[in-house]
Scaffold this motif. Structure first.
Motif, PDB file in Angstrom:
ATOM      1  N   GLU A  31       0.854  -1.182   0.000  1.00  0.00           N
ATOM      2  CA  GLU A  31       0.000   0.000   0.000  1.00  0.00           C
ATOM      3  C   GLU A  31       0.891   1.234   0.000  1.00  0.00           C
ATOM      4  OE1 GLU A  31      -3.664  -1.386  -0.428  1.00  0.00           O
ATOM      5  OE2 GLU A  31      -3.411   0.669   0.282  1.00  0.00           O
ATOM      6  N   PRO A  32       0.560   2.214  -0.772  1.00  0.00           N
ATOM      7  CA  PRO A  32       1.383   3.428  -0.758  1.00  0.00           C
ATOM      8  C   PRO A  32       1.223   4.134   0.584  1.00  0.00           C
ATOM      9  CG  PRO A  32      -0.606   3.770  -2.046  1.00  0.00           C
ATOM     10  CD  PRO A  32      -0.582   2.320  -1.661  1.00  0.00           C
ATOM     11  N   ASP A  33       2.322   4.516   1.142  1.00  0.00           N
ATOM     12  CA  ASP A  33       2.206   5.208   2.423  1.00  0.00           C
ATOM     13  C   ASP A  33       2.221   6.714   2.245  1.00  0.00           C
ATOM     14  OD1 ASP A  33       5.690   4.996   3.439  1.00  0.00           O
ATOM     15  OD2 ASP A  33       4.717   4.985   1.484  1.00  0.00           O
ATOM     16  N   SER A  34       2.414   7.156   1.027  1.00  0.00           N
ATOM     17  CA  SER A  34       2.254   8.597   0.798  1.00  0.00           C
ATOM     18  C   SER A  34       1.558   8.780  -0.525  1.00  0.00           C
ATOM     19  CB  SER A  34       3.623   9.294   0.782  1.00  0.00           C
ATOM     20  OG  SER A  34       4.282   8.979  -0.425  1.00  0.00           O
ATOM     21  N   GLY A  35       1.233   9.969  -0.822  1.00  0.00           N
ATOM     22  CA  GLY A  35       0.517  10.221  -2.050  1.00  0.00           C
ATOM     23  C   GLY A  35      -0.984  10.283  -1.848  1.00  0.00           C
ATOM     24  N   GLY A  36      -1.422  10.127  -0.632  1.00  0.00           N
ATOM     25  CA  GLY A  36      -2.854  10.227  -0.369  1.00  0.00           C
ATOM     26  C   GLY A  36      -3.176  11.589   0.210  1.00  0.00           C
ATOM     27  N   LEU A  37      -4.463  11.826   0.336  1.00  0.00           N
ATOM     28  CA  LEU A  37      -4.903  13.135   0.778  1.00  0.00           C
ATOM     29  C   LEU A  37      -4.535  13.434   2.222  1.00  0.00           C
ATOM     30  CD1 LEU A  37      -8.363  13.439  -0.918  1.00  0.00           C
ATOM     31  CD2 LEU A  37      -6.489  15.030  -1.091  1.00  0.00           C
ATOM     32  N   ALA A  38      -4.566  12.408   3.029  1.00  0.00           N
ATOM     33  CA  ALA A  38      -4.316  12.653   4.450  1.00  0.00           C
ATOM     34  C   ALA A  38      -2.968  13.315   4.657  1.00  0.00           C
ATOM     35  CB  ALA A  38      -4.407  11.338   5.214  1.00  0.00           C
ATOM     36  N   ASP A  39      -2.034  12.988   3.741  1.00  0.00           N
ATOM     37  CA  ASP A  39      -0.682  13.521   3.929  1.00  0.00           C
ATOM     38  C   ASP A  39      -0.587  14.990   3.592  1.00  0.00           C
ATOM     39  OD1 ASP A  39      -0.013  10.520   2.282  1.00  0.00           O
ATOM     40  OD2 ASP A  39       0.218  10.850   4.444  1.00  0.00           O
ATOM     41  N   VAL A  40      -1.407  15.434   2.682  1.00  0.00           N
ATOM     42  CA  VAL A  40      -1.218  16.811   2.230  1.00  0.00           C
ATOM     43  C   VAL A  40      -2.049  17.803   3.027  1.00  0.00           C
ATOM     44  CG1 VAL A  40      -0.670  15.997  -0.065  1.00  0.00           C
ATOM     45  CG2 VAL A  40      -2.985  16.693   0.474  1.00  0.00           C
ATOM     46  N   VAL A  41      -2.955  17.281   3.847  1.00  0.00           N
ATOM     47  CA  VAL A  41      -3.865  18.177   4.564  1.00  0.00           C
ATOM     48  C   VAL A  41      -3.101  19.260   5.327  1.00  0.00           C
ATOM     49  CG1 VAL A  41      -5.497  18.334   6.453  1.00  0.00           C
ATOM     50  CG2 VAL A  41      -5.771  16.563   4.739  1.00  0.00           C
ATOM     51  N   ASP A  42      -2.129  18.839   6.116  1.00  0.00           N
ATOM     52  CA  ASP A  42      -1.411  19.842   6.914  1.00  0.00           C
ATOM     53  C   ASP A  42      -0.657  20.819   6.030  1.00  0.00           C
ATOM     54  OD1 ASP A  42      -0.740  17.291   9.330  1.00  0.00           O
ATOM     55  OD2 ASP A  42      -2.233  18.914   9.376  1.00  0.00           O
ATOM     56  N   ALA A  43      -0.021  20.281   4.988  1.00  0.00           N
ATOM     57  CA  ALA A  43       0.762  21.156   4.113  1.00  0.00           C
ATOM     58  C   ALA A  43      -0.106  22.247   3.510  1.00  0.00           C
ATOM     59  CB  ALA A  43       1.407  20.315   3.007  1.00  0.00           C
ATOM     60  N   VAL A  44      -1.299  21.850   3.096  1.00  0.00           N
ATOM     61  CA  VAL A  44      -2.176  22.840   2.466  1.00  0.00           C
ATOM     62  C   VAL A  44      -2.726  23.814   3.501  1.00  0.00           C
ATOM     63  CG1 VAL A  44      -4.317  23.158   1.175  1.00  0.00           C
ATOM     64  CG2 VAL A  44      -2.789  21.290   0.592  1.00  0.00           C
ATOM     65  N   ARG A  45      -3.045  23.269   4.679  1.00  0.00           N
ATOM     66  CA  ARG A  45      -3.650  24.137   5.698  1.00  0.00           C
ATOM     67  C   ARG A  45      -2.723  25.278   6.083  1.00  0.00           C
ATOM     68  NH1 ARG A  45      -7.564  22.189   9.299  1.00  0.00           N
ATOM     69  NH2 ARG A  45      -6.759  20.092   9.040  1.00  0.00           N
ATOM     70  N   ARG A  46      -1.426  25.015   6.006  1.00  0.00           N
ATOM     71  CA  ARG A  46      -0.468  26.033   6.445  1.00  0.00           C
ATOM     72  C   ARG A  46      -0.252  27.106   5.407  1.00  0.00           C
ATOM     73  NH1 ARG A  46       4.088  22.674   6.971  1.00  0.00           N
ATOM     74  NH2 ARG A  46       2.950  20.790   7.430  1.00  0.00           N
ATOM     75  N   LEU A  47      -0.728  26.922   4.179  1.00  0.00           N
ATOM     76  CA  LEU A  47      -0.476  27.894   3.116  1.00  0.00           C
ATOM     77  C   LEU A  47      -1.145  29.223   3.422  1.00  0.00           C
ATOM     78  CD1 LEU A  47      -0.865  25.836  -0.149  1.00  0.00           C
ATOM     79  CD2 LEU A  47       1.233  26.783   0.797  1.00  0.00           C
ATOM     80  N   GLU A  48      -0.493  30.272   2.953  1.00  0.00           N
ATOM     81  CA  GLU A  48      -1.055  31.604   3.156  1.00  0.00           C
ATOM     82  C   GLU A  48      -2.255  31.783   2.247  1.00  0.00           C
ATOM     83  OE1 GLU A  48       1.878  34.775   3.026  1.00  0.00           O
ATOM     84  OE2 GLU A  48       0.266  36.040   2.243  1.00  0.00           O
ATOM     85  N   GLY A  49      -3.278  32.390   2.776  1.00  0.00           N
ATOM     86  CA  GLY A  49      -4.462  32.634   1.964  1.00  0.00           C
ATOM     87  C   GLY A  49      -5.526  31.564   2.138  1.00  0.00           C
ATOM     88  N   VAL A  50      -5.196  30.478   2.791  1.00  0.00           N
ATOM     89  CA  VAL A  50      -6.188  29.429   3.016  1.00  0.00           C
ATOM     90  C   VAL A  50      -6.936  29.739   4.310  1.00  0.00           C
ATOM     91  CG1 VAL A  50      -6.487  27.000   3.576  1.00  0.00           C
ATOM     92  CG2 VAL A  50      -4.908  27.679   1.782  1.00  0.00           C
ATOM     93  N   ALA A  51      -8.214  29.917   4.195  1.00  0.00           N
ATOM     94  CA  ALA A  51      -9.001  30.245   5.381  1.00  0.00           C
ATOM     95  C   ALA A  51      -9.456  28.985   6.091  1.00  0.00           C
ATOM     96  CB  ALA A  51     -10.211  31.073   4.991  1.00  0.00           C
ATOM     97  N   ALA A  52      -9.870  28.005   5.321  1.00  0.00           N
ATOM     98  CA  ALA A  52     -10.366  26.785   5.958  1.00  0.00           C
ATOM     99  C   ALA A  52     -10.182  25.621   5.020  1.00  0.00           C
ATOM    100  CB  ALA A  52     -11.844  26.948   6.327  1.00  0.00           C
ATOM    101  N   LEU A  53     -10.238  24.441   5.580  1.00  0.00           N
ATOM    102  CA  LEU A  53      -9.944  23.220   4.831  1.00  0.00           C
ATOM    103  C   LEU A  53     -10.910  22.165   5.303  1.00  0.00           C
ATOM    104  CD1 LEU A  53      -7.654  22.269   2.946  1.00  0.00           C
ATOM    105  CD2 LEU A  53      -6.450  21.505   4.949  1.00  0.00           C
ATOM    106  N   SER A  54     -11.377  21.336   4.410  1.00  0.00           N
ATOM    107  CA  SER A  54     -12.278  20.274   4.843  1.00  0.00           C
ATOM    108  C   SER A  54     -11.960  19.011   4.067  1.00  0.00           C
ATOM    109  CB  SER A  54     -13.728  20.717   4.592  1.00  0.00           C
ATOM    110  OG  SER A  54     -14.602  19.677   4.941  1.00  0.00           O
ATOM    111  N   ALA A  55     -11.679  17.961   4.796  1.00  0.00           N
ATOM    112  CA  ALA A  55     -11.418  16.671   4.146  1.00  0.00           C
ATOM    113  C   ALA A  55     -12.705  15.872   4.167  1.00  0.00           C
ATOM    114  CB  ALA A  55     -10.298  15.933   4.871  1.00  0.00           C
ATOM    115  N   GLU A  56     -13.182  15.495   3.012  1.00  0.00           N
ATOM    116  CA  GLU A  56     -14.459  14.769   2.929  1.00  0.00           C
ATOM    117  C   GLU A  56     -14.208  13.280   2.852  1.00  0.00           C
ATOM    118  OE1 GLU A  56     -16.942  16.772   3.172  1.00  0.00           O
ATOM    119  OE2 GLU A  56     -15.690  18.537   2.911  1.00  0.00           O
ATOM    120  N   SER A  57     -14.941  12.583   3.653  1.00  0.00           N
ATOM    121  CA  SER A  57     -14.881  11.132   3.556  1.00  0.00           C
ATOM    122  C   SER A  57     -16.305  10.598   3.539  1.00  0.00           C
ATOM    123  CB  SER A  57     -14.095  10.538   4.735  1.00  0.00           C
ATOM    124  OG  SER A  57     -14.592  11.077   5.939  1.00  0.00           O
TER     125      SER A  57
END
Lengths: 849, 259
Positions: A76-102
Motif C-alpha cells: 500500500e502506498p504510504d504517501s501520495g494520499g490526501l491525508a498527507d497533504v492536509v497539513d501542508a495545504v492548511r499552512r499555506l497563506e491565503g487558506v481560510a479553511a480546509l475540509s477533508a471529505e470522507s
C-alpha cells in the motif's frame, strides 16, 4: 429608397402579418428550447455543484495512479494520499479553511418502517464556511452520535436511528474472519434539503462528523475542499496549493471549485444536451417551414406590386435599388417578428419551468436562466431566414420592366426566365439532399438523414413549381371530359398564370407533406418498434424453476387461469457445448412453441435447429447456419445454429433434447395471454399465474414480459405524441401560409374577376369557377403532398429505427385519404370567403382597380 | 432629341409584327411636340424607344449627344432620374407615398437635393401647395396628373414624355393639364413630347408628327384641332373622303365644330 421601404411596410402591415406570425412561432420554439436547455444546465450545476460554491480549490486523489504505485512497489502506498497533504495545504497563506471529505455506507433502521435502508454517509465540514448543506429542519451534527438525514431517509428531527456498519477498523473480528458489524444508535439532529440534486431520490444520505464517518469505516478522505481568505488571489493560491501537494509526492489533481462543479454536473448535462439536440431538430424544421411560407408570401406580394415596381424603375430606380428595397422590407419584417418571437420563446420557457419545475418531476428546472446567446440566436436566425426567403422574390422583382407601368390594364406576369435557374437550383439541392438522406438512412446517421431530408425537400419544392401548373391543367382537362365547363376554364386559368398556381399549391403542399410525414412516420415507427419488441420479447409470461422440476399438471392449471390463451411446457437439462463447458439447455415443441410465442423470429427453433443467443455464438465461435454438436454423457446431437437474442441461452426441439437426456424434466412453461388484454387485466393474470405457480413450486419465478412490453409501448406512445405535437408546430405555420396565399391571390385577381363579370359571367358562375380552381389546385397539391410526405415519413422511420431492426412499413391508408379530403376542403374553404367578396364587387370598380 | 432609322419588330418569322419601320424624326429643344396616329400606328412603341424604355431592332436614338442604344440598363436608369421625365395616362404615383414624396422621388433615387426655390415655384405653378401631404387615393384624377407633372418637371430634364396624359380625365381637368404642359414649355423652355390620339390635346402642341403603320406620315406645324382632324381623316380613308356622305347609313355622322 429607405423612405419608400418604410412606407411600404407601414402600409402593407396587414399583408405581412402572416409572415410575422410564422417567424414568431418558429423563433419562439428555438428560443424556448435554448432557454430551457440553459435553465436545466444551470439548475443541474447549482444542485450538483452546491458543495463547490465558495470553494476555491478542490484536491482529489487519483486512486488509479495510487493503485499503480502500490502494484509496482507491492505494498500500500504510504504517501501520495490526501491525508498527507492536509497539513501542508492548511499552512499555506491565503487558506481560510480546509475540509477533508470522507464517506462510507451503512444500513439504517428507521423507526416505524419495516426493513432496513441502504444509505450513504458523508462527512460534514467542521469549518462553517465549507458547510454547503441546506437545512430543511434542525441543524448539522457537531459531534459523534449525531446525524443529519436527507429527506429520502424519512426521519424527523429528534428521532433515533439504528445504524449498522462494518467495522473495517478491525477492532473486532467475526467468527469467519470477516469484519464484524457494528450497530449503533444515533440521534437525528437535522433534515437536509438536497434540492434539485438528481441523485437525491435514489438513495438516502446521512451526514455526520468526520470522526463519526471514520468510526463507521470511512477510510481515506476522497476530497479536500479549500476555502480562501476574502480578497486572496485565487490563481496564486491554486498555484501554491499545487506546489505544496506536489512537494508531498501527492498523486492526484488540484482544480478550481467551478471546474469541479462542472465536472460533476457533466454526466447529467450530457443527457440533457442530447434532448436539446432533438428538440432543436424539430425547431429547425419549424424554421425551415417558416422560411418557405415567407418566400411564398413575398413572391405573391411582389407579384401584386408589379405596376409599382415598374413605376419605380421608370422614375429612375436602378435594379439594385429595387432589390435592396425588397430585402430591406424583409429585414425589417424579420427583425421585428424575431423580437416578438424571442419574447414569446422566453415566456414559453418561463411557463414550462414554472409548470414542470414546481412539481416533483425528474427534470431539473428551477427559475429561468436566459442566456444572451439565445436572444442573439433568435434575432439573427429570424432575420436571416426572412432575408434568405426574400432573395428569390427580390431578384424576380428586379426583372420587372419599366414598360409594365405604361400598360395599366395589362396584368404583366413576371417573366419566367428564372425558370431555368430554378430548375438547375432545384436539382442542385434535390440530388445531394437525396444522396445524404439515403446514406443517412442506410448507415443510421440520423443528423445526416435529417439534413439531407431538408435539402431534398427544398429541392423538391423548387422542382415541383414547374410541374404543378401542367399537372393542374391536366387534372382540369380530365375532369372537363366529364362535361364540366368550369373545370375546363379553371384548367385554362392554371396554365395562364403558372406563378400564382404554383404559389398557392406550394403553400398547401408544405402543410400536407409535413402532416403526412408525421402520420406515416409515426405509424411505421410504432409498427417497427412493436415488431422489434415482439421479436425480442416474444413470450408473454415465462414460468421457470431452476432447482426443482415443474409438475406436469402445472401447465394444465396455468392454462385454466383467466386471460391465458395457450401455453407450452419446456424440458431442460445440462448439455456440453463444443467448448467442452456445461451449459443449461431447454427443449421446446416447435409447433406449440410457435403458437405460444408472438413472433416467428422469437427464438423458437425448428426441427434440426438450435437457437442460441449471439453472445453464446461468439463464445462458441460459431455463426448462424453452421452445425454445432451438443452432448450429454455419451449421446450427442448435431444441430444447425440459429442466432436469436430472444433465446434464453440454448433452445432446441424437445425431441432432440429428450434424445440427449431421456431423463430431462420440466423446467419452463411459456404462456400466451389473450389478445387485446388491457394493462390491468394483464397484471391480474400475471399475479394469478404467480400464485398458482408459487403454490405448485415455491421456488418458481414468473416473468411477466407482457408488462415490460406494455410499459415500453406506453413510453413509445408518449414519445410519438410529443413528436407529433412538435411537428404540429411546423404544420400550424404551414397552414398560416396556405390561408395567407389563397387570400392574397384572390385579392390579386380583382381586376381579372371584374373583367369576367363585365363579359357576362354571373356571380354564381364566378364563384363556381373560383371554387373549381381551388378544388383542382388543392386536390393536386394534396395528392402530391401525400405521396412525398409518405416517402419522407418512411425515410425518417428507417433513419431512426433502421439500426434497431427490420423496418415495418405501415401506411394508414384511411388516414391519408382523410388528409387528402381535409386538405382539399381546406383549400376550397380558404378561397370561398375572398371569392364571395370578389363576386360581389361591381365589375367596373374591379377593373378600375 | 432625334431618332434615325428606328425600326422595331416583335416576334420572328411568320408571326412577326413590324411596329416601326425606318422612322426618322427630330424634336426641337424647348418645343411642345405631339405624336399622333390611329391605334396600331406604333406611336406608343415610338415613345418607348425614344425614352429608352424599349430597345429598337435597328436604328439609333440620340438625346442631345448621348446615343441611347449604346447604353446599358444602369445608365438608362440614371437617364430616367434626371434627363428624362414621364407622365402616364394613369397610375403615375406610388400609393404608399404622399404627394410631396412622390414629387421628390426621382431626385431621391439619384441622391440629389432639389433646388428649394425651383421646387416651390413648380408646386405653386401647378397649384399643389395645399395638397402636398395627401396620398394619391385622396387626390382627384386631375390633381394626381398635376403631381405627376411636378415630379417630371422638378429635375429640369432634357425632355418630358407624356403618354396620353389626359386619357383618364374629364375635359376640364384635361384642359388644365395641357395648359400646364404648354406653359412649362413657354415659360421655362422645357421640351415636351406627348403621345395622344385626341385631336384637341394635339392642338395644344407646337408641332404634330403623324404616324401611320409604323412610319411617319406627315407633319403639322402650329396645328388647330381641325387641321389635325382633317389630317387624321386623310390618313384613315384617303383624301376627299366625306364621312357625312355615307348615304345609305341610318346614322349621319357629321364632323363637330371644335371651338
Amino acid at each position: 429608397m429607405w423612405r419608400i421601404t418604410l412606407a411600404q411596410v407601414r402600409t402593407h402591415v396587414g399583408r405581412l402579418i402572416a409572415s410575422c406570425i410564422a417567424i414568431v412561432i418558429a423563433i419562439g420554439f428555438v428560443v424556448a428550447t435554448l432557454v430551457l436547455s440553459e435553465t436545466t444546465r444551470v439548475t443541474m450545476l447549482g444542485a450538483v455543484g452546491e458543495r463547490y460554491v465558495d470553494v476555491v480549490a478542490v484536491v482529489t486523489s487519483d486512486p488509479i495512479a495510487m493503485g499503480q504505485v502500490s502494484n509496482e512497489s507491492g505494498a500500500e502506498p504510504d504517501s501520495g494520499g490526501l491525508a498527507d497533504v492536509v497539513d501542508a495545504v492548511r499552512r499555506l497563506e491565503g487558506v481560510a479553511a480546509l475540509s477533508a471529505e470522507s464517506e462510507t455506507f451503512a444500513q439504517v433502521e428507521v423507526p416505524g418502517r419495516a426493513g432496513t435502508q441502504s444509505v450513504s454517509v458523508e462527512s460534514v465540514s467542521s469549518a462553517s464556511e465549507l458547510r454547503w448543506q441546506d437545512l430543511a429542519d434542525g441543524r448539522l451534527p457537531n459531534a459523534s452520535g449525531e446525524v443529519a438525514a436527507s429527506a429520502r431517509v424519512g426521519v424527523a428531527v429528534g428521532e433515533t436511528l439504528a445504524v449498522t456498519t462494518y467495522d473495517t477498523a478491525g477492532a473486532t473480528q467475526g467468527a469467519d474472519g470477516e469484519p464484524a458489524t457494528l450497530v449503533e444508535e444515533v440521534r437525528v439532529v437535522g433534515v437536509v434539503d438536497l434540492g434539485a440534486d438528481p441523485t437525491a431520490s435514489v438513495q438516502g444520505r446521512l451526514f455526520a462528523t468526520a470522526d463519526q464517518v471514520a468510526a463507521w469505516g470511512g477510510g481515506e478522505p476522497f476530497e479536500l475542499r479549500v476555502a480562501a481568505e476574502p480578497g486572496a488571489d485565487v490563481d496564486a493560491l491554486l498555484g501554491s496549493i499545487r506546489e505544496a501537494v506536489a512537494a508531498q509526492g501527492f498523486l492526484g489533481t488540484v482544480m478550481s471549485g467551478e471546474q469541479a462543479a462542472e465536472n460533476r454536473a457533466a454526466d447529467f448535462t450530457r443527457d440533457a444536451a442530447a434532448l436539446t439536440t432533438i428538440l432543436l431538430i424539430f425547431a429547425g424544421l419549424a424554421v425551415l417551414v417558416a422560411g418557405l411560407v415567407i418566400a411564398n408570401t413575398f413572391s405573391v406580394l411582389l407579384a401584386q406590386r408589379t405596376r409599382e415596381l415598374a413605376l419605380l424603375r421608370c422614375v429612375g430606380a436602378s435594379a439594385r435599388q429595387v432589390r435592396r428595397g425588397v430585402l430591406a422590407e424583409a429585414a425589417i419584417t424579420g427583425f421585428g417578428a424575431s423580437l416578438v418571437g424571442v419574447g414569446v420563446g422566453v415566456g414559453l420557457a418561463a411557463l414550462t419551468s414554472a409548470a414542470v419545475g414546481g412539481s416533483d418531476s425528474a427534470i431539473p428546472l428551477t427559475g429561468l436562466s436566459v442566456p444572451l446567446s439565445a436572444v442573439w440566436t433568435g434575432l439573427a436566425l429570424g432575420t436571416i431566414v426572412t432575408l434568405l426567403a426574400a432573395v428569390f422574390p427580390a431578384v424576380a422583382a428586379t426583372r420587372v420592366s419599366p414598360l409594365a407601368a405604361l400598360r395599366p390594364t395589362d396584368q404583366a406576369a413576371i417573366r419566367s426566365k428564372p425558370g431555368l435557374l430554378r430548375l438547375a437550383l432545384g436539382l442542385m439541392l434535390f440530388l445531394p439532399g437525396l444522396a445524404a438522406l439515403v446514406y443517412g438512412v442506410v448507415y443510421g446517421q440520423v443528423l445526416l438523414a435529417v439534413g439531407g431530408g431538408g435539402l431534398s425537400a427544398l429541392g423538391t419544392i423548387l422542382l415541383l413549381q414547374r410541374v404543378i401548373p401542367p399537372v393542374v391543367a391536366l387534372a382540369g382537362r380530365t375532369v372537363a371530359q366529364f362535361g364540366s365547363l368550369p373545370a375546363a376554364l379553371a384548367a385554362g386559368n392554371a396554365t395562364r398564370n403558372p406563378r400564382r398556381t404554383a404559389a398557392t399549391a406550394t403553400a398547401l403542399l408544405i402543410g400536407v407533406t409535413l402532416t403526412t410525414a408525421m402520420i406515416v412516420g409515426a405509424a411505421s415507427t410504432r409498427a417497427t418498434a412493436e415488431a422489434a419488441l415482439l421479436s425480442n420479447y416474444p413470450t408473454d409470461v415465462i414460468v421457470s424453476s431452476y432447482e426443482t422440476e415443474l409438475p406436469d399438471s402445472l401447465l394444465g392449471q396455468l392454462q385454466g387461469v383467466d386471460g391465458v390463451a395457450t401455453g407450452t411446457g419446456l424440458i431442460g437439462t445440462e448439455v456440453t457445448g463444443p467448448d467442452g463447458q456445461p451449459w443449461a439447455a431447454l427443449g421446446v415443441d416447435p409447433v406449440a412453441g410457435l403458437e405460444t410465442a408472438r413472433s416467428a423470429d422469437g427464438g423458437v427453433p425448428q426441427e434440426g435447429e438450435v437457437s442460441i443467443a449471439s453472445w453464446l455464438a461468439q463464445v462458441w465461435e460459431v455463426a448462424a447456419g453452421e452445425p454445432v454438436t451438443l452432448t450429454v454423457e455419451s449421446r450427442s446431437v448435431s444441430l444447425i445454429v440459429e442466432v436469436n437474442d430472444a433465446s434464453e441461452s440454448i433452445t432446441m426441439p424437445k425431441s432432440d433434447l429428450r434424445q440427449l437426456d431421456p431423463a430431462a424434466t420440466n423446467r419452463q412453461i411459456w404462456l400466451r395471454l389473450d389478445d387485446g388484454l388491457g394493462v390491468d387485466a394483464s397484471v391480474r393474470a400475471v399475479d394469478e399465474i404467480t400464485d398458482v405457480a408459487g403454490q405448485a413450486v415455491s421456488t418458481a419465478s414468473v416473468a411477466g414480459i407482457v408488462s415490460l412490453r406494455q410499459a415500453l409501448n406506453s413510453i413509445l406512445d408518449t414519445m410519438l405524441l410529443v413528436v407529433t405535437a412538435l411537428l404540429g408546430v411546423a404544420v400550424v405555420i404551414a397552414l398560416i401560409g396556405v390561408g395567407n396565399t389563397l387570400a392574397l391571390s384572390v385579392i390579386e385577381r380583382r381586376q381579372e374577376n371584374g373583367l369576367m363579370r363585365a363579359l357576362g359571367l354571373t356571380r354564381g358562375q364566378l364563384r363556381g369557377l373560383l371554387a373549381w380552381e381551388a378544388l383542382l389546385i388543392a386536390g393536386v397539391a394534396a395528392v402530391l403532398g401525400v405521396v412525398i410526405g409518405a416517402g419522407y415519413g418512411l425515410a425518417g422511420t428507417a433513419a431512426i429505427l433502421g439500426q434497431v431492426g427490420a423496418v415495418v412499413i405501415d401506411i394508414p391508408w384511411m388516414q391519408l385519404l382523410a388528409v387528402i379530403a381535409v386538405a382539399t376542403a381546406a383549400g376550397v374553404l380558404a378561397s370561398v370567403l375572398p371569392a364571395r367578396r370578389a363576386a360581389r364587387t361591381s365589375p367596373v370598380a374591379a377593373i378600375a382597380g | 432629341m432625334r431618332a434615325l432609322g428606328l425600326t422595331k419588330v416583335y416576334g420572328r418569322g411568320e408571326t412577326s409584327v413590324t411596329a416601326l419601320s425606318g422612322v426618322d424624326v427630330g424634336f426641337a429643344r424647348g418645343a411642345f411636340t405631339a405624336i399622333m396616329g390611329p391605334s396600331g400606328s406604333g406611336k406608343s412603341t415610338l415613345m418607348h424607344c425614344l425614352a429608352g424604355l424599349d430597345t429598337p431592332s435597328s436604328g439609333q436614338v440620340w438625346l442631345g449627344e448621348t446615343e441611347l442604344s449604346a447604353l446599358g440598363d444602369g445608365e438608362l436608369t440614371r437617364l430616367r432620374r434626371g434627363r428624362i421625365g414621364f407622365v402616364f395616362q394613369a397610375y403615375n404615383l406610388l400609393p404608399v407615398l404622399d404627394a410631396r414624396a412622390n414629387i421628390l422621388l426621382p431626385m431621391q433615387l439619384a441622391g440629389a437635393q432639389p433646388d428649394g426655390d425651383w421646387l416651390d415655384s413648380v408646386i405653386s405653378r401647378l397649384g399643389l401647395a395645399d395638397r402636398l401631404t395627401h396620398r394619391p387615393h385622396e387626390l382627384s384624377g386631375g390633381q394626381q396628373q398635376r403631381v405627376a407633372i411636378a415630379r417630371a418637371l422638378l429635375p429640369r430634364p432634357d425632355v418630358v414624355f407624356a403618354d396620353e396624359p389626359t386619357g383618364n380625365l374629364d375635359s376640364r381637368s384635361g384642359a388644365q393639364v395641357l395648359a400646364l404642359l404648354r406653359s412649362s414649355v413657354r415659360e421655362t423652355g422645357q421640351t415636351v413630347v406627348m403621345v395622344t390620339h385626341d385631336p384637341i390635346a394635339a392642338s395644344y402642341a407646337d408641332r404634330v408628327v403623324l404616324l401611320a403603320d409604323g412610319a411617319v406620315a406627315g407633319e403639322i406645324t402650329a396645328p388647330t384641332a381641325n387641321d389635325v382632324i382633317d389630317a387624321l381623316r386623310e390618313l384613315d380613308h384617303g383624301p376627299d373622303f366625306d364621312i357625312g356622305s355615307a348615304a345609305d347609313s341610318s346614322v349621319a355622322l357629321r364632323p363637330v365644330e371644335v371651338a
